[in-house]
Design an enzyme around this catalytic site. Structure first.
Site, PDB file in Angstrom:
ATOM      1  CG  ASP A   1      -1.730   1.202   1.433  1.00  0.00           C
ATOM      2  OD1 ASP A   1      -1.724   2.087   0.554  1.00  0.00           O
ATOM      3  OD2 ASP A   1      -2.410   1.287   2.479  1.00  0.00           O
TER       4      ASP A   1
ATOM      5  CG  ASP B   1      -6.526  11.099  -6.445  1.00  0.00           C
ATOM      6  OD1 ASP B   1      -5.969  11.710  -5.521  1.00  0.00           O
ATOM      7  OD2 ASP B   1      -7.193  11.665  -7.341  1.00  0.00           O
TER       8      ASP B   1
ATOM      9  CB  SER C   1      -2.002   5.275 -16.856  1.00  0.00           C
ATOM     10  OG  SER C   1      -2.037   6.668 -17.018  1.00  0.00           O
TER      11      SER C   1
ATOM     12  N   GLY D   1      -4.831   1.525 -13.607  1.00  0.00           N
ATOM     13  CA  GLY D   1      -6.070   1.154 -12.920  1.00  0.00           C
ATOM     14  C   GLY D   1      -7.272   1.715 -13.660  1.00  0.00           C
TER      15      GLY D   1
HETATM   16  N1  AR6 Z   1      -1.231   1.487  -3.101  1.00  0.00           N
HETATM   17  C1  AR6 Z   1      -0.633   1.114  -4.246  1.00  0.00           C
HETATM   18  N2  AR6 Z   1      -1.300   0.958  -5.417  1.00  0.00           N
HETATM   19  C2  AR6 Z   1      -2.629   1.196  -5.407  1.00  0.00           C
HETATM   20  C3  AR6 Z   1      -3.335   1.584  -4.251  1.00  0.00           C
HETATM   21  C4  AR6 Z   1      -2.572   1.735  -3.053  1.00  0.00           C
HETATM   22  N3  AR6 Z   1      -3.138   2.124  -1.906  1.00  0.00           N
HETATM   23  N4  AR6 Z   1      -4.651   1.738  -4.581  1.00  0.00           N
HETATM   24  C5  AR6 Z   1      -4.766   1.444  -5.906  1.00  0.00           C
HETATM   25  N5  AR6 Z   1      -3.543   1.113  -6.407  1.00  0.00           N
HETATM   26  P1  AR6 Z   1      -5.639   4.103 -10.208  1.00  0.00           P
HETATM   27  P2  AR6 Z   1      -5.048   5.549 -12.726  1.00  0.00           P
HETATM   28  C6  AR6 Z   1      -3.172   0.721  -7.773  1.00  0.00           C
HETATM   29  O1  AR6 Z   1      -7.003   3.792 -10.682  1.00  0.00           O
HETATM   30  O2  AR6 Z   1      -5.266   4.312 -13.516  1.00  0.00           O
HETATM   31  C7  AR6 Z   1      -8.480   7.963  -9.711  1.00  0.00           C
HETATM   32  O3  AR6 Z   1      -9.862   8.048  -9.510  1.00  0.00           O
HETATM   33  C8  AR6 Z   1      -4.239   0.208  -8.694  1.00  0.00           C
HETATM   34  O4  AR6 Z   1      -4.528  -1.162  -8.394  1.00  0.00           O
HETATM   35  O5  AR6 Z   1      -5.432   4.543  -8.807  1.00  0.00           O
HETATM   36  O6  AR6 Z   1      -3.860   6.427 -13.024  1.00  0.00           O
HETATM   37  C9  AR6 Z   1      -7.852   9.327 -10.013  1.00  0.00           C
HETATM   38  O7  AR6 Z   1      -8.515  10.374  -9.326  1.00  0.00           O
HETATM   39  C10 AR6 Z   1      -3.547   0.355 -10.027  1.00  0.00           C
HETATM   40  O8  AR6 Z   1      -2.635  -0.730 -10.250  1.00  0.00           O
HETATM   41  O9  AR6 Z   1      -4.959   5.283 -11.123  1.00  0.00           O
HETATM   42  C11 AR6 Z   1      -8.031   9.447 -11.505  1.00  0.00           C
HETATM   43  O10 AR6 Z   1      -9.304   9.932 -11.840  1.00  0.00           O
HETATM   44  C12 AR6 Z   1      -2.726   1.638  -9.853  1.00  0.00           C
HETATM   45  O11 AR6 Z   1      -2.696   1.885  -8.442  1.00  0.00           O
HETATM   46  C13 AR6 Z   1      -7.865   8.019 -11.983  1.00  0.00           C
HETATM   47  O12 AR6 Z   1      -8.242   7.192 -10.880  1.00  0.00           O
HETATM   48  C14 AR6 Z   1      -3.315   2.870 -10.534  1.00  0.00           C
HETATM   49  O13 AR6 Z   1      -4.731   2.822 -10.481  1.00  0.00           O
HETATM   50  C15 AR6 Z   1      -6.440   7.688 -12.345  1.00  0.00           C
HETATM   51  O14 AR6 Z   1      -6.375   6.388 -12.854  1.00  0.00           O
END
Ligand code: AR6
Length: 184
Positions: free
Chosen positions: A10, A34, A126, A128
């Site tokens: 995390d 985020d 990007s 997720g």
């Molecule tokens: N620690 C590490 N990795 C994480 C955590 C955590 N606590 N939580 C999620 N991930 P995403 P994006 C992973 O969706 O694709 C948001 O709503 C997740 O599993 O967080 O850049 C923002 O406000 C994935 O592998 O970011 C934007 O609107 C990775 O982090 C949008 O999502 C990125 O997933 C950005 O989308």
């Protein structure tokens, strides 16, 4: 010599100088990592983001750019907010946006280095909500971290990944690129 580390975990729990937030242009929060950062960090981070939006970033943070705030209640000192590109599906638009994925990584590392951070932790930007294929994110992330000059990234770059699948993608990318990484 830069050290590159991979960890399943995390991001919000990382004891590093800076963590990178995969934010959106509004800087006003969202889901995924985020949402987790703002929940764990408390309201101080959002207040700073609002101040940025009221001032120099009136139109939001452009995709591929990065900006720092404090880290509120998190163990880190700073949060570096960046905005990765949304995956448009394969084709010429993906080819164009790939440069923004590189830029998001490069600028995040450069902002962290500019703050004087000795260590920075990043999520899979990007990969997720934004839907970018994780193998490509992994390859971009490792390549940018390995290629950055001494002043362009902190001496320790740690990728903190949320699942075995994503961790495996980063491990495989490092192997393909011949970049030495440490799993911690
Ligand atoms: N620690 C590490 N990795 C994480 C955590 C955590 N606590 N939580 C999620 N991930 P995403 P994006 C992973 O969706 O694709 C948001 O709503 C997740 O599993 O967080 O850049 C923002 O406000 C994935 O592998 O970011 C934007 O609107 C990775 O982090 C949008 O999502 C990125 O997933 C950005 O989308």
């Amino acid at each position: 010599m830069r050290r590159i580390e991979l960890r399943l975990g995390d991001l919000t729990a990382e004891h590093v100088d800076a963590i990178v937030n995969a934010a959106n242009s509004s800087l006003l929060g969202g889901g995924g990592v985020d949402g987790a950062i703002h929940r764990a960090g408390g309201p101080a981070i959002l207040e700073e983001c609002r101040a940025l939006r009221a001032g120099e970033l009136r139109d939001g943070l452009p995709t591929g750019e990065a900006v720092a705030t404090g880290a509120g209640l998190l163990p880190a000192r700073w949060v570096v907010h960046t905005v990765g590109p949304v995956w448009p599906g394969p084709g010429p638009e993906a080819d164009r946006r790939r440069a923004l994925l590189v830029a998001a990584h490069r600028h995040s590392l450069a902002v962290a280095a500019g703050l004087g951070a000795a260590s920075v932790a990043l999520p899979a930007i990007s990969a997720g909500t934004y839907g970018w294929p994780v193998d490509e994110v992994a390859e971009t992330a490792i390549a940018v971290a390995a290629a950055a000059g001494a002043d362009a990234a902190p001496p320790l770059v740690r990728f903190v990944l949320s699942s075995e699948r994503v961790l495996g993608a980063y491990r495989a990318a490092a192997e393909r690129l011949g970049v030495a990484v440490e799993e911690v």
